[in-house]
Scaffold this motif. Structure first.
Motif, PDB file in Angstrom:
ATOM      1  N   THR A 173       9.936  -4.512 -36.255  1.00  0.00           N
ATOM      2  CA  THR A 173       9.322  -3.879 -37.417  1.00  0.00           C
ATOM      3  C   THR A 173       8.095  -4.563 -37.681  1.00  0.00           C
ATOM      4  OG1 THR A 173      11.491  -3.178 -38.359  1.00  0.00           O
ATOM      5  CG2 THR A 173       9.456  -2.899 -39.534  1.00  0.00           C
ATOM      6  N   LEU A 174       6.911  -4.342 -37.031  1.00  0.00           N
ATOM      7  CA  LEU A 174       5.718  -4.912 -37.249  1.00  0.00           C
ATOM      8  C   LEU A 174       4.987  -4.713 -38.507  1.00  0.00           C
ATOM      9  CD1 LEU A 174       5.898  -4.150 -34.074  1.00  0.00           C
ATOM     10  CD2 LEU A 174       3.496  -4.912 -34.014  1.00  0.00           C
ATOM     11  N   SER A 175       5.396  -3.601 -39.015  1.00  0.00           N
ATOM     12  CA  SER A 175       4.706  -3.443 -40.521  1.00  0.00           C
ATOM     13  C   SER A 175       5.365  -4.345 -41.576  1.00  0.00           C
ATOM     14  CB  SER A 175       4.941  -1.911 -40.939  1.00  0.00           C
ATOM     15  OG  SER A 175       6.445  -1.518 -40.650  1.00  0.00           O
ATOM     16  N   ASN A 176       6.538  -5.022 -41.235  1.00  0.00           N
ATOM     17  CA  ASN A 176       6.997  -6.079 -42.321  1.00  0.00           C
ATOM     18  C   ASN A 176       6.406  -7.509 -42.020  1.00  0.00           C
ATOM     19  OD1 ASN A 176       8.338  -3.978 -43.509  1.00  0.00           O
ATOM     20  ND2 ASN A 176      10.289  -4.266 -42.495  1.00  0.00           N
ATOM     21  N   GLU A 177       5.576  -7.673 -40.996  1.00  0.00           N
ATOM     22  CA  GLU A 177       5.017  -8.775 -40.762  1.00  0.00           C
ATOM     23  C   GLU A 177       4.149  -9.216 -41.509  1.00  0.00           C
ATOM     24  OE1 GLU A 177       6.482 -11.226 -38.901  1.00  0.00           O
ATOM     25  OE2 GLU A 177       7.632 -10.263 -37.367  1.00  0.00           O
ATOM     26  N   ASP A 178       3.987 -10.646 -42.054  1.00  0.00           N
ATOM     27  CA  ASP A 178       2.975 -11.083 -43.139  1.00  0.00           C
ATOM     28  C   ASP A 178       1.399 -10.741 -42.333  1.00  0.00           C
ATOM     29  OD1 ASP A 178       4.675 -12.100 -44.528  1.00  0.00           O
ATOM     30  OD2 ASP A 178       4.638 -14.036 -43.594  1.00  0.00           O
ATOM     31  N   PHE A 179       1.318 -10.502 -41.071  1.00  0.00           N
ATOM     32  CA  PHE A 179      -0.031 -10.468 -40.579  1.00  0.00           C
ATOM     33  C   PHE A 179      -0.463  -8.829 -40.651  1.00  0.00           C
ATOM     34  CE2 PHE A 179       2.876 -10.260 -36.650  1.00  0.00           C
ATOM     35  CZ  PHE A 179       2.415  -9.123 -36.243  1.00  0.00           C
ATOM     36  N   MET A 180       0.370  -8.119 -40.986  1.00  0.00           N
ATOM     37  CA  MET A 180       0.379  -6.557 -41.252  1.00  0.00           C
ATOM     38  C   MET A 180       0.179  -6.096 -42.616  1.00  0.00           C
ATOM     39  SD  MET A 180       0.043  -5.089 -38.306  1.00  0.00           S
ATOM     40  CE  MET A 180       0.245  -3.381 -38.529  1.00  0.00           C
ATOM     41  N   LYS A 181       0.322  -7.171 -43.555  1.00  0.00           N
ATOM     42  CA  LYS A 181       0.287  -6.649 -45.040  1.00  0.00           C
ATOM     43  C   LYS A 181      -1.016  -6.199 -45.432  1.00  0.00           C
ATOM     44  CE  LYS A 181       3.982  -9.684 -46.425  1.00  0.00           C
ATOM     45  NZ  LYS A 181       5.083  -8.523 -46.535  1.00  0.00           N
ATOM     46  N   ASP A 182      -2.295  -6.707 -44.898  1.00  0.00           N
ATOM     47  CA  ASP A 182      -3.368  -6.322 -45.020  1.00  0.00           C
ATOM     48  C   ASP A 182      -3.842  -4.985 -44.606  1.00  0.00           C
ATOM     49  OD1 ASP A 182      -3.536  -8.446 -46.999  1.00  0.00           O
ATOM     50  OD2 ASP A 182      -4.493  -9.725 -45.501  1.00  0.00           O
ATOM     51  N   VAL A 183      -3.264  -4.501 -43.692  1.00  0.00           N
ATOM     52  CA  VAL A 183      -3.679  -3.292 -42.925  1.00  0.00           C
ATOM     53  C   VAL A 183      -3.068  -2.197 -43.673  1.00  0.00           C
ATOM     54  CG1 VAL A 183      -3.603  -2.235 -40.639  1.00  0.00           C
ATOM     55  CG2 VAL A 183      -3.416  -4.548 -40.726  1.00  0.00           C
ATOM     56  N   SER A 184      -3.999  -1.809 -44.444  1.00  0.00           N
ATOM     57  CA  SER A 184      -3.516  -0.399 -45.756  1.00  0.00           C
ATOM     58  C   SER A 184      -3.138   0.698 -44.812  1.00  0.00           C
ATOM     59  CB  SER A 184      -4.472  -0.409 -46.432  1.00  0.00           C
ATOM     60  OG  SER A 184      -5.876  -0.113 -46.084  1.00  0.00           O
ATOM     61  N   SER A 185      -3.977   0.812 -43.557  1.00  0.00           N
ATOM     62  CA  SER A 185      -3.830   2.246 -42.767  1.00  0.00           C
ATOM     63  C   SER A 185      -2.629   2.472 -42.090  1.00  0.00           C
ATOM     64  CB  SER A 185      -4.881   2.279 -41.841  1.00  0.00           C
ATOM     65  OG  SER A 185      -4.933   1.243 -40.855  1.00  0.00           O
ATOM     66  N   VAL A 186      -1.739   1.371 -42.189  1.00  0.00           N
ATOM     67  CA  VAL A 186      -0.360   1.370 -41.333  1.00  0.00           C
ATOM     68  C   VAL A 186       0.782   1.297 -42.410  1.00  0.00           C
ATOM     69  CG1 VAL A 186       1.345   0.409 -39.610  1.00  0.00           C
ATOM     70  CG2 VAL A 186      -1.181   0.579 -39.208  1.00  0.00           C
TER      71      VAL A 186
END
Length: 208
Positions: A173-186
């Motif tokens: 689940t990539l969307s739960n990774e820390d590096f994805m937290k600032d990607v609001s479009s996902v």
């Protein structure tokens, strides 16, 4: 006629047992007369009478045990289950043609020419017994691993009655990774890979 019953028991907070029974019974009658004067089939056969009866029964039993436990960032889940299905079908038909007297129609099937009478009947019965197990592991709500195994025994097969079907799957689940937290479009994105063996018993009883 359809009847069913269900049972659920929370043995401990982590373990739940469920069981369900279903039974279905159906019966129908086909009773018709096709006269010579008004129907093409009746004209071609000098009157046709048909009396048919069908009966079918289906019983299904399913029982499952589910276990779930959390350990810090680790989540473990397990399931074992058993199912049993029984099905039976029976039919019988009497068709009479060539009626000398159409006054009573198929209330007097003996009025048809005996040489042209058709009597038929059919019967089939099948059973399916299955056992299944599944193991789930999740770490930090990001990495998932699932292993399943299923064994099916079918009376539809004459020789090799049992089939075995393992499978395994992994997900990230990539969307739960820390590096994805600032990607609001996902909002939710997951990569998944799986491998398994499947089978089918979609053949008529006694066909093999």
């Amino acid at each position: 006629v359809i009847s069913s019953g269900a049972f659920e028991w929370q043995v401990i907070p982590q373990l739940r047992l469920t069981s369900q029974l279903n039974y279905k019974y159906g019966k129908s009658t086909n009773d018709q007369y096709l006269p010579q004067k008004y129907t093409q089939v009746g004209t071609e056969n000098r009157g046709r009478g048909v009396i048919g009866n069908t009966e079918n029964q289906n019983f299904v039993s399913e029982t499952f045990a589910n276990y779930s436990q959390m350990f810090d960032k680790h989540e473990v889940g397990a399931m074992v289950g058993h199912s049993y299905e029984w099905y039976q079908y029976r039919d019988s038909y009497l068709t009479a043609n060539g009626f000398v007297n159409e006054a009573l129609g198929n209330e007097n099937m003996g009025a048809g020419e005996k040489a042209n009478n058709i009597i038929s009947n059919g019967f089939s019965k099948s059973k399916l017994v299955s056992g299944m197990a599944r193991l789930n592991y999740t770490y930090d709500n990001k990495y998932l691993l699932t292993a399943t195994f299923r064994a099916d025994g079918s009376s539809r097969f004459a020789k090799k009655k049992w089939g075995y079907f393992p499978s395994i799957a992994a997900a990230w689940t990539l969307s739960n990774e820390d590096f994805m937290k600032d990607v609001s479009s996902v909002q939710d994105i997951k990569l998944r890979a799986s491998y398994g063996i499947v089978g089918s018993q979609a053949i008529s009883p006694y066909a093999t």
